[in-house]
Write a protein that holds these residues in place. Structure first.
Motif, PDB file in Angstrom:
ATOM      1  N   SER A   1       4.447   0.244   3.542  1.00 35.78           N
ATOM      2  CA  SER A   1       4.877   0.391   4.939  1.00 35.78           C
ATOM      3  C   SER A   1       6.370   0.156   5.120  1.00 35.78           C
ATOM      4  O   SER A   1       6.845   0.007   6.241  1.00 35.78           O
ATOM      5  N   ASN A   2       7.099   0.059   4.015  1.00 33.01           N
ATOM      6  CA  ASN A   2       8.540  -0.217   4.017  1.00 33.01           C
ATOM      7  C   ASN A   2       8.887  -1.577   4.619  1.00 33.01           C
ATOM      8  O   ASN A   2       9.928  -1.745   5.254  1.00 33.01           O
ATOM      9  N   VAL A   3       7.995  -2.531   4.405  1.00 31.63           N
ATOM     10  CA  VAL A   3       8.266  -3.916   4.775  1.00 31.63           C
ATOM     11  C   VAL A   3       8.811  -4.615   3.532  1.00 31.63           C
ATOM     12  O   VAL A   3       8.269  -4.447   2.429  1.00 31.63           O
ATOM     13  N   VAL A   4       9.870  -5.395   3.716  1.00 27.76           N
ATOM     14  CA  VAL A   4      10.488  -6.114   2.606  1.00 27.76           C
ATOM     15  C   VAL A   4       9.556  -7.240   2.166  1.00 27.76           C
ATOM     16  O   VAL A   4       9.244  -8.131   2.943  1.00 27.76           O
ATOM     17  N   VAL A   5       9.095  -7.171   0.902  1.00 31.31           N
ATOM     18  CA  VAL A   5       8.186  -8.201   0.381  1.00 31.31           C
ATOM     19  C   VAL A   5       8.912  -9.199  -0.519  1.00 31.31           C
ATOM     20  O   VAL A   5       8.397 -10.278  -0.794  1.00 31.31           O
ATOM     21  N   ALA A   6      10.113  -8.841  -0.973  1.00 34.69           N
ATOM     22  CA  ALA A   6      10.916  -9.748  -1.805  1.00 34.69           C
ATOM     23  C   ALA A   6      12.346  -9.219  -1.846  1.00 34.69           C
ATOM     24  O   ALA A   6      12.597  -8.042  -1.579  1.00 34.69           O
ATOM     25  N   VAL A   7      13.273 -10.113  -2.174  1.00 36.85           N
ATOM     26  CA  VAL A   7      14.677  -9.729  -2.332  1.00 36.85           C
ATOM     27  C   VAL A   7      15.250 -10.422  -3.559  1.00 36.85           C
ATOM     28  O   VAL A   7      14.807 -11.508  -3.935  1.00 36.85           O
TER      29      VAL A   7
ATOM     30  N   ASN B   1       5.906  -1.420  -3.625  1.00 38.49           N
ATOM     31  CA  ASN B   1       5.641  -0.011  -3.897  1.00 38.49           C
ATOM     32  C   ASN B   1       6.913   0.705  -4.342  1.00 38.49           C
ATOM     33  O   ASN B   1       6.866   1.701  -5.046  1.00 38.49           O
ATOM     34  N   SER B   2       8.067   0.164  -3.900  1.00 40.57           N
ATOM     35  CA  SER B   2       9.351   0.755  -4.250  1.00 40.57           C
ATOM     36  C   SER B   2      10.441  -0.302  -4.159  1.00 40.57           C
ATOM     37  O   SER B   2      10.213  -1.392  -3.631  1.00 40.57           O
ATOM     38  N   VAL B   3      11.615   0.026  -4.690  1.00 38.37           N
ATOM     39  CA  VAL B   3      12.764  -0.871  -4.582  1.00 38.37           C
ATOM     40  C   VAL B   3      13.973  -0.074  -4.120  1.00 38.37           C
ATOM     41  O   VAL B   3      14.059   1.137  -4.345  1.00 38.37           O
TER      42      VAL B   3
ATOM     43  N   GLU C   1      21.954  -9.286   7.003  1.00 34.28           N
ATOM     44  CA  GLU C   1      20.946 -10.273   7.419  1.00 34.28           C
ATOM     45  C   GLU C   1      19.524  -9.756   7.232  1.00 34.28           C
ATOM     46  O   GLU C   1      18.638 -10.012   8.039  1.00 34.28           O
ATOM     47  N   THR C   2      19.315  -9.033   6.149  1.00 35.62           N
ATOM     48  CA  THR C   2      17.989  -8.507   5.824  1.00 35.62           C
ATOM     49  C   THR C   2      17.198  -9.591   5.104  1.00 35.62           C
ATOM     50  O   THR C   2      17.733 -10.290   4.254  1.00 35.62           O
ATOM     51  N   LYS C   3      15.914  -9.742   5.470  1.00 36.84           N
ATOM     52  CA  LYS C   3      15.103 -10.798   4.877  1.00 36.84           C
ATOM     53  C   LYS C   3      13.662 -10.331   4.680  1.00 36.84           C
ATOM     54  O   LYS C   3      13.260  -9.290   5.211  1.00 36.84           O
ATOM     55  N   VAL C   4      12.918 -11.112   3.921  1.00 41.29           N
ATOM     56  CA  VAL C   4      11.511 -10.828   3.691  1.00 41.29           C
ATOM     57  C   VAL C   4      10.792 -10.765   5.039  1.00 41.29           C
ATOM     58  O   VAL C   4      11.013 -11.602   5.909  1.00 41.29           O
ATOM     59  N   GLY C   5       9.970  -9.739   5.193  1.00 42.65           N
ATOM     60  CA  GLY C   5       9.231  -9.531   6.434  1.00 42.65           C
ATOM     61  C   GLY C   5       9.851  -8.459   7.329  1.00 42.65           C
ATOM     62  O   GLY C   5       9.185  -7.941   8.219  1.00 42.65           O
ATOM     63  N   ASP C   6      11.112  -8.126   7.093  1.00 33.98           N
ATOM     64  CA  ASP C   6      11.746  -7.062   7.867  1.00 33.98           C
ATOM     65  C   ASP C   6      11.176  -5.716   7.461  1.00 33.98           C
ATOM     66  O   ASP C   6      10.883  -5.486   6.295  1.00 33.98           O
ATOM     67  N   GLN C   7      11.045  -4.826   8.437  1.00 37.07           N
ATOM     68  CA  GLN C   7      10.658  -3.458   8.130  1.00 37.07           C
ATOM     69  C   GLN C   7      11.922  -2.606   8.159  1.00 37.07           C
ATOM     70  O   GLN C   7      12.780  -2.779   9.021  1.00 37.07           O
ATOM     71  N   VAL C   8      12.025  -1.708   7.187  1.00 41.83           N
ATOM     72  CA  VAL C   8      13.181  -0.816   7.110  1.00 41.83           C
ATOM     73  C   VAL C   8      12.726   0.632   7.269  1.00 41.83           C
ATOM     74  O   VAL C   8      11.551   0.948   7.073  1.00 41.83           O
ATOM     75  N   SER C   9      13.685   1.464   7.617  1.00 42.74           N
ATOM     76  CA  SER C   9      13.407   2.891   7.792  1.00 42.74           C
ATOM     77  C   SER C   9      14.390   3.678   6.956  1.00 42.74           C
ATOM     78  O   SER C   9      15.588   3.398   6.957  1.00 42.74           O
ATOM     79  N   LEU C  10      13.864   4.653   6.240  1.00 44.90           N
ATOM     80  CA  LEU C  10      14.697   5.606   5.500  1.00 44.90           C
ATOM     81  C   LEU C  10      14.739   6.891   6.322  1.00 44.90           C
ATOM     82  O   LEU C  10      13.721   7.564   6.491  1.00 44.90           O
TER      83      LEU C  10
END
Length: 114
Positions: A66-72, A89-91, A103-112
């Motif tokens: 779902s393009n949610v950040v699960v780790a950084v 699923n992707s990096v 200020e991107t963190k785990v739990g944020d959703q991103v859009s391509l």
């Protein structure tokens, strides 16, 4: 493609290049001189990375389906193996400092966005 953090509407990268075919995923950023600010690489499918044959640190976002950040990984150094994230699923590989700057963190959703 442009990468945007939907939580804070920050543009993480203006130009994200896809690496969806086997050889593009295999090569990744190996043997490149640097990664310019505002540029990234989206590797899919991918659950883990390495930085062998690289000469610079990178930031890494691990995304689920779902393009949610699960780790950084911030300032991930050359010559290292990354952890395997089962729910990734992707990096997206980015210039070092991008994660803290946007200020991107785990739990944020991103859009391509194209």
């Amino acid at each position: 493609m442009k990468l945007v953090n939907l939580r804070n509407e920050e543009i993480i990268a203006e130009h994200v290049n896809p690496a969806y075919q086997f050889f593009k995923r295999l090569r990744g950023l190996m043997f490149t001189a640097d990664l310019e600010e505002g540029v990234g690489l989206h590797i899919k499918p991918c659950r883990s990375i390495h930085t062998f044959f690289m000469n610079y640190d990178i930031d890494v976002l691990y995304l689920n389906e779902s393009n949610v950040v699960v780790a950084v990984d911030e300032s991930f150094e050359p010559g290292k193996f990354g952890k395997v994230y089962a729910d990734a699923n992707s990096v997206i590989e980015l210039p070092s400092g991008t994660i803290s700057q946007t200020e991107t963190k785990v739990g944020d959703q991103v859009s391509l966005e194209r």
